[in-house]
Design a protein around this motif. Structure first.
Motif, PDB file in Angstrom:
ATOM      1  N   ARG A 146       0.826  -1.353  -0.070  1.00 51.26           N
ATOM      2  CA  ARG A 146      -0.006   0.047   0.035  1.00 51.26           C
ATOM      3  C   ARG A 146       0.772   1.129  -0.092  1.00 51.26           C
ATOM      4  NH1 ARG A 146      -3.755   0.610   5.258  1.00 51.26           N
ATOM      5  NH2 ARG A 146      -1.868   1.203   6.160  1.00 51.26           N
ATOM      6  N   ALA A 147       2.025   1.060   0.676  1.00 57.97           N
ATOM      7  CA  ALA A 147       2.816   2.355   0.783  1.00 57.97           C
ATOM      8  C   ALA A 147       3.622   2.617  -0.672  1.00 57.97           C
ATOM      9  CB  ALA A 147       4.005   2.299   1.828  1.00 57.97           C
ATOM     10  N   ILE A 148       4.030   1.567  -1.456  1.00 52.73           N
ATOM     11  CA  ILE A 148       4.821   1.846  -2.443  1.00 52.73           C
ATOM     12  C   ILE A 148       3.800   2.010  -3.633  1.00 52.73           C
ATOM     13  CG2 ILE A 148       6.625   0.538  -1.515  1.00 52.73           C
ATOM     14  CD1 ILE A 148       5.954  -1.662  -3.589  1.00 52.73           C
ATOM     15  N   VAL A 149       2.654   1.656  -3.772  1.00 54.59           N
ATOM     16  CA  VAL A 149       1.718   1.678  -4.952  1.00 54.59           C
ATOM     17  C   VAL A 149       1.685   2.975  -5.482  1.00 54.59           C
ATOM     18  CG1 VAL A 149      -0.333   2.032  -3.604  1.00 54.59           C
ATOM     19  CG2 VAL A 149      -0.383   0.590  -5.878  1.00 54.59           C
ATOM     20  N   MET A 150       1.642   3.943  -4.724  1.00 58.15           N
ATOM     21  CA  MET A 150       1.699   5.296  -5.625  1.00 58.15           C
ATOM     22  C   MET A 150       3.037   5.868  -5.727  1.00 58.15           C
ATOM     23  SD  MET A 150       0.293   7.489  -2.223  1.00 58.15           S
ATOM     24  CE  MET A 150       1.564   8.665  -1.563  1.00 58.15           C
ATOM     25  N   GLU A 151       3.949   5.031  -5.736  1.00 60.32           N
ATOM     26  CA  GLU A 151       5.339   5.343  -5.821  1.00 60.32           C
ATOM     27  C   GLU A 151       5.687   6.771  -5.187  1.00 60.32           C
ATOM     28  OE1 GLU A 151       6.567   4.750  -9.993  1.00 60.32           O
ATOM     29  OE2 GLU A 151       4.682   3.881 -10.319  1.00 60.32           O
ATOM     30  N   PRO A 152       5.735   6.897  -3.912  1.00 61.27           N
ATOM     31  CA  PRO A 152       5.949   7.816  -3.168  1.00 61.27           C
ATOM     32  C   PRO A 152       7.319   8.601  -3.309  1.00 61.27           C
ATOM     33  CG  PRO A 152       6.095   6.296  -1.775  1.00 61.27           C
ATOM     34  CD  PRO A 152       5.644   5.460  -2.959  1.00 61.27           C
ATOM     35  N   GLU A 153       7.459   9.857  -3.125  1.00 62.27           N
ATOM     36  CA  GLU A 153       8.931  10.507  -3.186  1.00 62.27           C
ATOM     37  C   GLU A 153       9.651  10.186  -1.925  1.00 62.27           C
ATOM     38  OE1 GLU A 153       9.295  12.681  -5.392  1.00 62.27           O
ATOM     39  OE2 GLU A 153       7.918  14.024  -5.762  1.00 62.27           O
ATOM     40  N   VAL A 154       9.068   9.802  -0.816  1.00 58.03           N
ATOM     41  CA  VAL A 154       9.739   9.602   0.400  1.00 58.03           C
ATOM     42  C   VAL A 154       8.900   8.232   0.947  1.00 58.03           C
ATOM     43  CG1 VAL A 154      10.675   9.862   2.406  1.00 58.03           C
ATOM     44  CG2 VAL A 154      10.314  11.700   0.774  1.00 58.03           C
ATOM     45  N   LEU A 155       9.636   7.258   1.441  1.00 53.53           N
ATOM     46  CA  LEU A 155       8.976   6.041   2.068  1.00 53.53           C
ATOM     47  C   LEU A 155       9.480   6.076   3.597  1.00 53.53           C
ATOM     48  CD1 LEU A 155       7.272   3.538   1.852  1.00 53.53           C
ATOM     49  CD2 LEU A 155       9.331   2.303   1.221  1.00 53.53           C
ATOM     50  N   LEU A 156       8.357   6.031   4.575  1.00 53.94           N
ATOM     51  CA  LEU A 156       8.702   6.234   6.112  1.00 53.94           C
ATOM     52  C   LEU A 156       8.476   5.006   6.496  1.00 53.94           C
ATOM     53  CD1 LEU A 156       7.343   9.710   6.396  1.00 53.94           C
ATOM     54  CD2 LEU A 156       9.719   9.260   6.024  1.00 53.94           C
ATOM     55  N   MET A 157       9.487   4.341   7.169  1.00 59.18           N
ATOM     56  CA  MET A 157       8.792   3.133   8.102  1.00 59.18           C
ATOM     57  C   MET A 157       9.193   3.063   9.512  1.00 59.18           C
ATOM     58  SD  MET A 157      10.452   0.150   5.316  1.00 59.18           S
ATOM     59  CE  MET A 157       9.205  -0.196   4.209  1.00 59.18           C
ATOM     60  N   ASP A 158       8.226   2.775  10.180  1.00 57.62           N
ATOM     61  CA  ASP A 158       8.279   3.096  11.943  1.00 57.62           C
ATOM     62  C   ASP A 158       8.240   1.653  12.320  1.00 57.62           C
ATOM     63  OD1 ASP A 158       8.141   3.974  14.210  1.00 57.62           O
ATOM     64  OD2 ASP A 158       5.940   4.520  14.484  1.00 57.62           O
ATOM     65  N   GLU A 159       9.340   1.098  12.586  1.00 60.38           N
ATOM     66  CA  GLU A 159       9.581  -0.117  13.217  1.00 60.38           C
ATOM     67  C   GLU A 159       8.715  -1.272  12.549  1.00 60.38           C
ATOM     68  OE1 GLU A 159      10.409  -0.876  17.255  1.00 60.38           O
ATOM     69  OE2 GLU A 159      10.926   1.555  17.491  1.00 60.38           O
ATOM     70  N   PRO A 160       8.765  -1.273  11.315  1.00 58.24           N
ATOM     71  CA  PRO A 160       7.904  -2.321  10.311  1.00 58.24           C
ATOM     72  C   PRO A 160       7.839  -3.735  10.866  1.00 58.24           C
ATOM     73  CG  PRO A 160       9.632  -1.482   8.867  1.00 58.24           C
ATOM     74  CD  PRO A 160       9.854  -0.784  10.424  1.00 58.24           C
TER      75      PRO A 160
END
Lengths: 357, 269
Positions: A146-160
């Protein structure tokens, strides 16, 4: 792909300062890890970058654009939460497609993108299920898709990965890193797990009490910690710390305490006399080697991990933890000779805790 | 050993019978009354039985009207209470409001005092604004009093929805408004339904307010039941009582069937 610049970012909650004047430049496509113990402000900093928290002072730039006061939806970022935050009332495909649907993309495009993202994460056969029919690891994959589907400029991950079991965590570690490399998306990853940080990050930013302690590659962080905290936080078992005095004997500086004298390399700026000597467990050996210092002690406890062995040794100047490779069948209570590699020692000022060697 | 087992079995049977008697006993009386045409003491069952009073309910205007009126009032009250309570509850659950505790207690007020004096006073006030003797006066007090249930139930529901589910949507490009309608509200539906059912049943069965504000011009089903029973027309009262049970039982089945805990179980992780 954007370059993320933090300028003196500060976040206060009432009187407590969670993030204290942090300045970092994160390069395009870089994988940076924010590492620190719980309560160090790493998650708060991430939430400031995401826009979920408003920064109290300082600026956040994406490339040259100031995003400090933009709401989260206008930042073109996406975040993966510790407890996944997949929506229980939506099927997997609707969870993944949500960011595109919000942007009113045509159905055809949504389908293609959802397919692409689910293939990246290997969850194509789960698309028609609801989250409660998935395992924790599968939910985490949905959250990443879900986080990569829109090809974001920045990907943030909080203790995934911290809610996953140990085996899965190791697997996901490499998968996320590989995924990031193929997407080349600027990624900011928060963790308290030094192994995750060391294995995944291009650079690691170590935080404590809201302050940036050190930023650098894993090699630099491990071998050249800037202060006592970083030296102690990185590495397992922890670095040995010994209170020492620095003296001059026959024109050579030596560090000394009862039962231990190690000569220092020349040209070390010494001002005071009280220091803390640091030596990593793997830099103490049981075989003699050139330029080493012999110490003796009594084995107090043996951790036989078989891939390597960790000895806890009582010496005149305190306990030493020693890590030696492979099997070593030592008995507790035995006396043992140890050799400290003189070239691998660290020295910290006792008062400022800063590294001088 | 064997004796002991028989005694235990007898005890169990006695316990089940007792429970059945307590639960079903009164119901049997009501059912018997609804079919009685002639029933005088000391007969245990009615001398003459028939469906005359049941037919009356569906033919004679007064009884049927009262039931329809109750349904109408309850439906409108449900809609009003949801429309008022949902935004209020969202505010209580997500934002730190000034005087939050105080405001929540205010919603409790209408239920905190004995109903009778409250409704008598309200009736006196309403009379001056010609809100007595019509449906809207009753709707007004029912909505006000039912906000207690709906605000508290829905606040609890919103609080049980992890904030991260909303934040995830905000992060992925949704506005606050969009997030509320695509994420929060659908997740709150079980709580909204629970609240709606509660309010509906409460309004259907509420007597005091409906009596003081509606009577004598309009009669809701409970008021109708009361006046029938007061006039020794136990049959009509029983029939109305049985009909009023239908929505309760229907909702119980709905709750049992559709409001499964596992639907909310997937929240958060």
């Amino acid at each position: 792909m954007v370059k993320v610049t933090l300028q003196e970012v500060t976040k206060r909650f009432g009187k407590t300062t969670a993030v204290n004047r942090i300045s970092v430049e994160i390069e395009k496509g870089e994988f940076i890890v924010l590492l620190g113990p719980s309560g160090c402000g790493k998650t708060t900093l991430l939430r400031c970058i995401s826009g979920l928290e408003k920064v109290t002072e300082g600026r956040i730039l994406f490339n040259e654009g100031d995003v400090t006061n933009l709401p989260p939806k206008d930042r073109n970022i996406s975040m993966v939460f510790q407890n996944y935050a997949v929506w229980p009332h939506l099927k997997v495909k609707d969870n993944i497609g949500f960011p595109l649907k919000i942007k009113k993309k045509p159905t055809q495009e949504i389908e293609t993108k959802v397919k692409w993202a689910s293939e990246m994460l290997g969850i194509t056969e789960l698309l028609d299920r609801y989250p409660h029919q998935l395992s924790g690891g599968q939910r985490q994959r949905v959250a990443v898709a879900r986080a990569i589907v829109m090809e974001p400029e920045v990907l943030l991950m909080d203790e995934p990965l911290s809610n996953l079991d140990a085996l899965l965590r190791v697997k996901m570690r490499s998968e996320i890193k590989k995924l990031q490399e193929s997407l080349k998306v600027t990624t900011i990853y928060v963790t308290h797990d030094q192994v995750e940080a060391m294995t995944m990050g291009d650079r690691i930013a170590v935080l404590k009490d809201g302050k940036l302690q050190q930023i650098g590659g894993s090699n630099e962080i491990y071998h050249k910690p800037t202060n006592l905290f970083v030296a102690g936080f990185i590495g397992s078992p922890q670095m040995n710390f010994i209170n020492v005095e620095v003296k001059e004997e026959e024109n050579i500086l030596i560090v000394a305490t009862s039962g231990l004298e190690i000569p220092l390399p020349p040209a070390i700026p010494i001002k005071k006399s009280e220091y803390i000597l640091g030596i990593r467990p793997e830099d103490i050996h049981i075989k003699e080697l050139p330029n080493s210092t012999r110490v003796t002690g009594e084995i107090y406890f043996v951790e036989a991990l078989r891939s390597d062995t960790v000895l806890h040794v009582n010496t005149d100047f305190g306990k030493l933890v020693v890590k030696i490779p492979g099997d070593f069948d030592a008995k507790e209570g035995e006396n043992i000779s140890l050799y400290i590699d003189n070239s691998k020692i660290h020295l910290f000022e006792k008062e400022s805790e800063l590294s001088i060697l | 050993m064997k004796k002991h087992r028989v005694a235990l079995w007898l005890l169990k049977v006695a316990a089940v019978c007792f429970i059945l008697f307590v639960i079903i006993g009164p119901l049997i009386g009501v059912v018997l009354w609804s079919f009685a045409i002639k029933w005088y003491w000391p007969h245990i069952i009615p001398q003459v039985m028939g469906v005359r009073y049941w037919m009356d309910v569906f033919h004679r205007g007064r009884v049927l009207d009262s039931i329809l009126l109750s349904l109408e009032i309850a439906s409108i009250v449900v809609v009003l209470s949801l429309v008022i309570a949902a935004p209020a509850a969202y505010g209580f659950s997500r934002y730190k409001l000034p005087l939050e505790k105080f405001l929540l207690v205010i919603f409790l007020m209408p239920q905190a005092f004995p109903q009778l004096p409250i409704f008598i006073n309200i009736a006196a006030v309403f009379a001056r604004h010609s809100l007595t003797g019509n449906m809207w006066g009753i709707i007004f007090v029912h909505t006000m009093a039912s906000l207690v249930f709906s605000v508290w139930i829905i606040t609890a529901t919103f609080r049980s929805i992890p904030e991260e589910l909303e934040q995830a949507a905000l992060n992925l490009g949704a506005s606050r408004f969009k997030t509320f309608f695509t994420i929060t509200l659908p997740l709150a539906i079980p709580g909204l339904i629970a609240s709606a059912i509660f309010v509906f049943l409460w309004s259907m069965g509420e007597f005091t307010g409906a009596f003081f504000i509606g009577a004598p011009y309009i009669q809701t089903a409970p008021v109708m039941m009361y006046t029938a029973a007061m006039g020794y027309n136990m049959q009509t009262a029983s029939v109305v009582a049985l009909i009023l049970m239908i929505p309760s039982i229907a909702f119980m089945i709905i709750i049992e069937k559709y409001l499964k805990a596992e639907y909310i179980g997937g929240l958060g992780g």
